[in-house]
Enzyme design. Structure first.
Site, short mmCIF file in Angstrom:
data_model
loop_
_atom_site.label_atom_id
_atom_site.label_comp_id
_atom_site.label_asym_id
_atom_site.label_seq_id
_atom_site.Cartn_x
_atom_site.Cartn_y
_atom_site.Cartn_z
N CYS A 33 -2.07 -1.76 8.19
CA CYS A 33 -1.99 -2.77 7.12
C CYS A 33 -0.75 -3.65 7.25
O CYS A 33 -0.83 -4.86 7.05
CB CYS A 33 -2.04 -2.10 5.75
SG CYS A 33 -3.63 -1.29 5.44
N LYS A 50 -7.26 -4.33 -2.80
CA LYS A 50 -7.90 -4.91 -1.63
C LYS A 50 -8.67 -3.85 -0.86
O LYS A 50 -8.41 -2.66 -1.01
CB LYS A 50 -6.85 -5.57 -0.73
CG LYS A 50 -5.83 -4.59 -0.15
CD LYS A 50 -4.71 -5.31 0.58
CE LYS A 50 -3.78 -4.35 1.26
NZ LYS A 50 -4.32 -3.59 2.36
N ASP A 87 0.78 -1.25 0.00
CA ASP A 87 0.00 0.00 0.00
C ASP A 87 0.81 1.29 0.00
O ASP A 87 0.47 2.24 0.71
CB ASP A 87 -0.96 0.02 1.20
CG ASP A 87 -1.84 -1.22 1.29
OD1 ASP A 87 -1.95 -1.96 0.29
OD2 ASP A 87 -2.41 -1.47 2.37
#
Length: 182
Positions: free
Chosen positions: A111, A81, A17
């Site tokens: 995350c 996601k 991410d």
């Protein structure tokens, strides 16, 4: 805790991410350092021919992978996601039989932590590059690193991971990895 040894045929790089809008919320100097170390991890992984898996958390809201990371990756297909963890079925299938997962990305306490925990629970060995993860708040990053260690991650650096994978100097890969970590 048992010792570990990274092995090229067992390792993958997971880039979690590192997205444009999320990067915009980070402290600039810390972000620059993290991007530099992430790009070193990518270049070194390419030199060692490791699989590189990239995730994007809700890209519609947080944007695509940061442009500086995209340039280093070259051709790639991100796993999109909405779960905070990157240990989603698409990632697990891309990891296949490779059980050592070198992790870079953000944010450390959300995350990245949930990814580490879920990978460890599924029998993977998470190796978290402390110099290539970050959170908006330094305290969240610090606590996130502790949480990751408690969840089963080996805390390492990009350079430590790459040189452990190399094992020796004097090879063409060594020259590429050395250049990547400079």
């Amino acid at each position: 805790m048992p010792t570990f040894r990274l092995k090229k045929d067992q390792a993958s790089l997971l880039v979690v991410d590192i997205q444009e809008r999320l990067c915009g919320a980070m402290e600039r100097d810390a972000l620059d350092r993290m991007l530099n170390r992430t790009n070193a991890a990518i270049e070194g992984s390419k030199a060692l021919e490791l699989p590189i898996i990239v995730t994007e958390q809700y890209p519609k809201g947080l944007g695509p992978t940061h442009s500086l990371v995209k340039m280093r990756l070259g051709s790639y297909s991100a796993v999109e996601k909405i779960d905070f963890t990157a240990c989603v079925p698409d990632v697990a299938s891309r990891l296949g039989e490779r059980k050592q997962v070198i992790i870079v990305g953000m944010e450390t306490h959300v995350c990245v932590f949930q990814t580490v925990r879920d990978l460890a629970e599924k029998g993977f060995t998470p190796l978290l590059c402390a110099d290539a993860v970050m959170s908006r708040n330094p305290e969240d990053r610090r606590v996130g690193l502790e949480m990751c260690r408690e969840a089963g991650a080996h805390i390492i650096t990009v350079e430590a991971a790459l040189f452990d994978l190399l094992g020796c100097a004097g090879t063409p890969e060594f020259k590429k990895v050395s250049a990547a970590v400079r």
